[in-house]
Design an enzyme around this catalytic site. Structure first.
Site, PDB file in Angstrom:
ATOM      1  N   CYS A 288     -10.489 -27.734   9.224  1.00 45.25           N
ATOM      2  CA  CYS A 288     -10.696 -26.659  10.199  1.00 45.25           C
ATOM      3  C   CYS A 288      -9.402 -26.166  10.840  1.00 45.25           C
ATOM      4  CB  CYS A 288     -11.672 -27.122  11.270  1.00 45.25           C
ATOM      5  SG  CYS A 288     -13.233 -27.678  10.582  1.00 45.25           S
TER       6      CYS A 288
ATOM      7  N   LYS B  35     -15.622 -19.319  19.498  1.00 42.70           N
ATOM      8  CA  LYS B  35     -16.645 -19.934  18.649  1.00 42.70           C
ATOM      9  C   LYS B  35     -18.024 -19.877  19.302  1.00 42.70           C
ATOM     10  CE  LYS B  35     -13.765 -23.273  16.094  1.00 42.70           C
ATOM     11  NZ  LYS B  35     -12.453 -23.085  16.758  1.00 42.70           N
TER      12      LYS B  35
ATOM     13  N   HIS C 114     -18.437 -21.628  14.004  1.00 45.62           N
ATOM     14  CA  HIS C 114     -17.207 -22.266  13.526  1.00 45.62           C
ATOM     15  C   HIS C 114     -16.977 -21.888  12.065  1.00 45.62           C
ATOM     16  CE1 HIS C 114     -13.994 -24.885  12.872  1.00 45.62           C
ATOM     17  NE2 HIS C 114     -14.535 -26.057  13.143  1.00 45.62           N
TER      18      HIS C 114
ATOM     19  N   PHE D  92     -10.915 -32.134  10.452  1.00 48.79           N
ATOM     20  CA  PHE D  92     -11.161 -33.445   9.872  1.00 48.79           C
ATOM     21  C   PHE D  92      -9.905 -33.929   9.150  1.00 48.79           C
ATOM     22  CE2 PHE D  92     -16.070 -33.062   9.258  1.00 48.79           C
ATOM     23  CZ  PHE D  92     -16.226 -33.151  10.624  1.00 48.79           C
TER      24      PHE D  92
END
Length: 416
Positions: free
Chosen positions: A167, A339, A344, A404
């Site tokens: 992300c 967001k 997202h 992540f």
């Protein structure tokens, strides 16, 4: 590396709020949500049935034959890049500006790449056999497909890169573009991120790892960063693209300049593959590096487009980062999470939010955060819940992205 000044001369996007920058920006300022119920038959059995679907289908913009040769993520990227390239006044760049393709680059990111092409062709393989798999599957599903197709459109013969850091990917594309210009390898770089992962497998996977909100109420109210009722993010899709140039090159051709890209910081948490460092130490280092590279005092930051996905841990950690890095000046910073309206966009998130950050500096107004009915007491930030004016004069803004794998990217922009 040189201290070459880098500026933004073109913007493009396609998002859950609109098919271009103007409509997306209007939706952001109005506090309008792009999150909707999924009506596809395949969504019926999913634990989550909402998402931020694109507002304008790319097939309404691209030629039909061209669109069929692109994965959905590359379609988004090309639509946004075409708008940004036109917006920068570079549509006829070779003829009108003598632009040297050897000095043009692309840094177009994606967190997952051509996942819909991959999964759809696997379904075809299982149902109809190997001879029915598309001969275009590989050039459509490869992670660098979006960057490659943009390079063909703009005639880029410099470095054509595809950073992948979950992300944080879109923001990392912008950071990579800054480096290409400051290293003297390019005069112009098309940078950003794209994602198209609204598909049963990614949605089921994110839901089963408890990352997505399972709120089954009004879809427009589900993405709620910093609110005590937040329980996960809402998946969105789309792309954001910026045309970056050296200041010297932009001024030589008389380009309109939106803002300056001051610097970027990239770090890793080395904490957990999915969970953020609860103290936000990696993200803090990314912000500090962006400030150091920008050569600005933390007090110059007056606006932050936060990563703030609406997850319980991540939203708190980012608040700690901002306090640790901006210090006492945090009280003068207007913070928002777009967001809350777009969902997202994963690898496209940082790029779409960079477009919003640049527009906020250019127009001197911060978009709101919607659905913030009961702010978490652990979050001590001045969060805009309506469109909020930003100060005049020389100011700067941060765009934060975390992903992540512990990826952290902060990019600092300055008014011009």
């Amino acid at each position: 590396m040189s201290r070459t000044r880098v500026v933004v001369t073109g913007l493009g996007t396609t998002s859950p709020l609109g098919g271009d920058v103007a409509s997306t920006w209007e939706g952001l300022l109005a506090g309008r949500s792009g999150v909707r119920h999924l009506t596809e038959e395949w969504a019926a059995d999913l634990p989550v049935k909402i998402a931020g679907r694109i507002a304008v289908e790319p097939t309404d913009v691209l030629e039909r034959v061209k669109a069929r040769r692109l994965d959905r993520s590359a379609q988004f990227a090309l639509v946004a890049a075409m708008e940004a390239w036109r917006d920068a006044g570079l549509e006829n760049a070779v003829q009108d500006h003598g632009l040297d393709g050897d000095r043009v680059g692309v840094a177009m990111a994606s967190g997952i790449g051509g996942v819909t092409t991959l999964l759809d062709n696997y379904d075809t393989l299982k149902a109809k056999g190997p001879r029915r798999v598309s001969p275009l599957a590989v050039p459509m599903l490869m992670a660098n497909a979006a960057a490659a197709n943009i390079s063909l459109y703009v005639g880029a013969r410099g470095a054509v890169n595809t950073p992948i850091s979950a992300c944080a990917s879109g923001n990392e594309g912008i950071a990579m573009a800054i480096d290409q210009i400051r290293l003297g390898r390019a005069d112009v770089v098309v940078a950003g991120g794209t994602e198209a992962a609204i598909h049963p497998l990614p949605m089921a996977a994110f839901a089963n790892m408890m990352a997505l909100s399972k709120n089954d109420g009004d879809p427009s109210t589900v993405s709620r960063p910093w609110d005590t009722a937040r329980d996960g993010f809402v998946l969105g899709e789309g792309a954001g693209v910026l045309v970056l140039e050296s200041l010297e090159h932009a001024q030589a051709r008389g380009a309109r300049i939106y803002a300056e890209v001051l610097g970027a910081g990239i770090t890793a948490d080395s904490h957990d593959i999915a969970q953020p460092d609860p103290e936000g130490r990696g993200g803090s280092r990314a912000i500090l590096r962006a400030l150091a590279e920008s050569d600005i005092d933390p007090s110059a930051i007056k606006h932050v487009n936060a990563h703030a996905t609406s997850t319980p841990l991540g939203d708190i950690a980012e608040g700690l980062m901002l306090h640790a890095t901006l210090g006492a000046g945090i009280d003068d910073v207007v913070v928002t999470s777009t967001k809350s309206m777009t969902g997202h966009l994963l690898g496209g998130a940082g790029a779409l939010e960079a477009v919003a950050t640049v527009m906020a500096l250019h127009e001197r107004v911060s978009p709101p955060t919607i659905n913030l009915d009961d702010k978490d007491p652990k979050v001590d930030l001045d969060i805009a819940t309506t469109a909020r004016p930003l100060p005049q004069g020389d100011i700067a803004a941060l765009n934060n992205s975390f992903g992540f794998g512990g990826a952290n990217v902060a990019v600092a922009f300055g008014s011009f």
